[in-house]
Motif scaffolding. Structure first.
Motif, short mmCIF file in Angstrom:
data_model
loop_
_atom_site.label_atom_id
_atom_site.label_comp_id
_atom_site.label_asym_id
_atom_site.label_seq_id
_atom_site.Cartn_x
_atom_site.Cartn_y
_atom_site.Cartn_z
N ALA A 107 0.95 -1.09 0.04
CA ALA A 107 -0.05 0.11 0.05
C ALA A 107 0.81 1.06 -0.04
N LYS A 108 1.92 1.31 0.70
CA LYS A 108 2.89 2.47 0.92
C LYS A 108 3.75 2.52 -0.42
N PHE A 109 4.16 1.68 -0.99
CA PHE A 109 5.18 2.08 -2.01
C PHE A 109 4.56 1.50 -3.60
N ALA A 115 -4.59 4.11 2.52
CA ALA A 115 -5.57 4.16 3.58
C ALA A 115 -5.75 2.69 4.16
N SER A 116 -5.86 2.67 5.41
CA SER A 116 -6.21 1.35 6.26
C SER A 116 -7.09 1.61 7.28
N LEU A 117 -7.22 0.46 7.98
CA LEU A 117 -8.14 0.76 9.33
C LEU A 117 -7.23 0.69 10.47
N ALA A 118 -7.83 1.20 11.60
CA ALA A 118 -6.95 1.20 12.84
C ALA A 118 -6.87 -0.06 13.57
N ASP A 123 -1.24 -0.71 16.11
CA ASP A 123 -1.18 0.55 16.57
C ASP A 123 0.31 0.75 17.00
N ASN A 124 1.03 1.18 15.74
CA ASN A 124 2.32 1.50 15.90
C ASN A 124 3.06 2.46 14.84
N ALA A 125 4.20 3.11 14.93
CA ALA A 125 4.65 4.17 14.25
C ALA A 125 4.78 3.56 12.83
N LEU A 126 5.41 2.35 12.77
CA LEU A 126 5.42 1.88 11.28
C LEU A 126 4.14 1.56 10.39
N TRP A 127 3.01 1.11 11.09
CA TRP A 127 1.88 1.08 10.33
C TRP A 127 1.44 2.44 10.11
N ARG A 128 1.50 3.35 10.95
CA ARG A 128 1.22 4.77 10.54
C ARG A 128 1.97 5.41 9.39
N PHE A 129 3.37 4.97 9.32
CA PHE A 129 4.12 5.55 8.25
C PHE A 129 3.61 4.99 6.98
N CYS A 130 3.06 3.74 6.83
CA CYS A 130 2.65 2.92 5.45
C CYS A 130 1.47 3.41 5.17
N HIS A 131 0.81 4.17 5.94
CA HIS A 131 -0.66 4.55 5.49
C HIS A 131 -0.89 6.07 5.75
#
Length: 356
Positions: A107-109, A115-118, A123-131
């Protein structure tokens, strides 16, 4: 092409057959809102058939879970080829409805915006970085379709259009199914389809009650098609159900046990006047085909997993007795947790659907 008018969109759902089918409303919603947009899906290879030929999906990309058995070098080559193919599509958006890291990185690259769901466990920085956008997940009181649609903001709002679960069946598949029925003597007669099994036995009703519903249908002059997966347990269940049925002159029972692929099963369901089954993939297929159905539910979250169709009647075991908490279920337990459902309750719904 601006993000407000996307040219291509990728939906990622790396889960089971039913989960993938219940993601099709996202594709349907996007195509209604952006009719010129191409919507692709990335799924596990074994689930691709459930979305094949869907008019809302342009291309299907797959992950084969057998790659990892071929060694790290071969797996890396497969993963790289998939990434390159997805990257070449030039997606404006990727909507990630899987909680795997592979899905997050794609999804990121592979898209300009993701966009994704929570997901609680992500619930961490890497998941937030990817979306770029992480939308709130919905609680268990909402249907999984509503949960999936909740991934769409800010591109569009879930209630902008009426989204539907959908499944397409090609003419070749219909012909194949009809040939298998004809081999048993079917000559185009109408029928009720009963699929009593599930890969998890705790979701199944008692065999004698299923046989009793079938006998009542036969007594009322209705033909029956029984279907079952190739699994030995499901086939044994079907043998138990059909063993003592009294088949009167002028009515028929055709049994397709372990001989249908998923799409042929869908064709059989689509040809029925009524589907009767339990909480399983065939139930969701019947909903996607907008077929009248009576669905028997046990301890799984009925609010989230009920058939997403106005044509469906649900008989829930919780209305007739206590059920274990869905989170506490041992999926390997063979106990039939639908046994509290009385025969009369199911037959009443069947009579209503068939206007008997």
């Amino acid at each position: 092409m601006s993000l407000a008018a996307p040219k291509r969109i990728l939906i990622i759902k790396l889960r089971h057959h039913g989960d993938v089918l219940l993601t099709t409303p996202v594709a349907h919603a996007l195509r209604q809102r952006f009719p010129d947009c191409e919507v692709d899906m990335l799924v596990y290879q074994e689930t691709a058939d459930i979305i094949r030929d869907n008019p809302h999906i342009a291309q299907i990309f797959t992950v084969d879970r057998q790659w990892k058995k071929q060694g790290k070098k071969a797996q890396f080559a497969h993963e790289r080829a998939l990434f390159r193919a997805l990257k070449a599509r030039g997606y404006d958006w990727a909507f990630n409805l899987s909680d795997q890291w592979r899905a997050a990185f794609i999804a990121k690259f592979c898209a300009r915006c993701s966009a994704s769901l929570a997901y609680r466990k992500r619930d961490n920085a890497l998941w937030r970085f990817c979306h770029d956008f992480i939308n709130p997940d919905l609680d268990w009181s909402h249907h999984v379709v509503e949960r999936h649609l909740h991934v769409l903001p800010p591109l569009m709002q879930p209630d902008e259009v009426k989204a539907e679960v959908s499944m397409a069946i090609g003419g070749d598949i219909r012909s194949s199914l009809q040939e298998k029925l004809a081999a048993q003597g079917w000559r185009g007669e109408p029928y009720v389809l009963i699929h009593p099994g599930s890969r998890w036995m705790f979701k199944c009703w008692e065999d004698d009650k299923t046989a009793a519903v079938a006998q009542l249908l036969l007594n009322h002059g209705r033909n029956i098609v029984f279907t079952a997966a190739p699994d030995e347990t499901e086939q044994a269940m079907l043998q138990e159900i059909t063993a003592n049925l009294q088949i009167h002159p002028g009515v028929n029972v055709w049994t397709l046990s372990g001989c249908l692929n998923l799409r042929e099963l869908a064709a059989a369901i689509d040809g029925a006047s009524l589907f009767i089954g339990v909480d399983s993939v065939p139930m969701h297929i019947a909903a996607a085909l907008n077929k009248p159905q009576v669905a028997l539910f046990g301890p799984t979250w009925v609010s989230r997993w009920r058939p997403y169709s106005d044509q469906a009647e649900v008989v829930w075991a919780g209305d007739f007795g206590p059920l274990p908490d869905p989170e506490s279920i041992d999926t390997d337990d063979k106990t039939r947790l639908l046994k509290a459902i009385p025969l009369e309750a199911v037959w009443e719904k069947v009579k209503q659907k068939l206007a008997l």
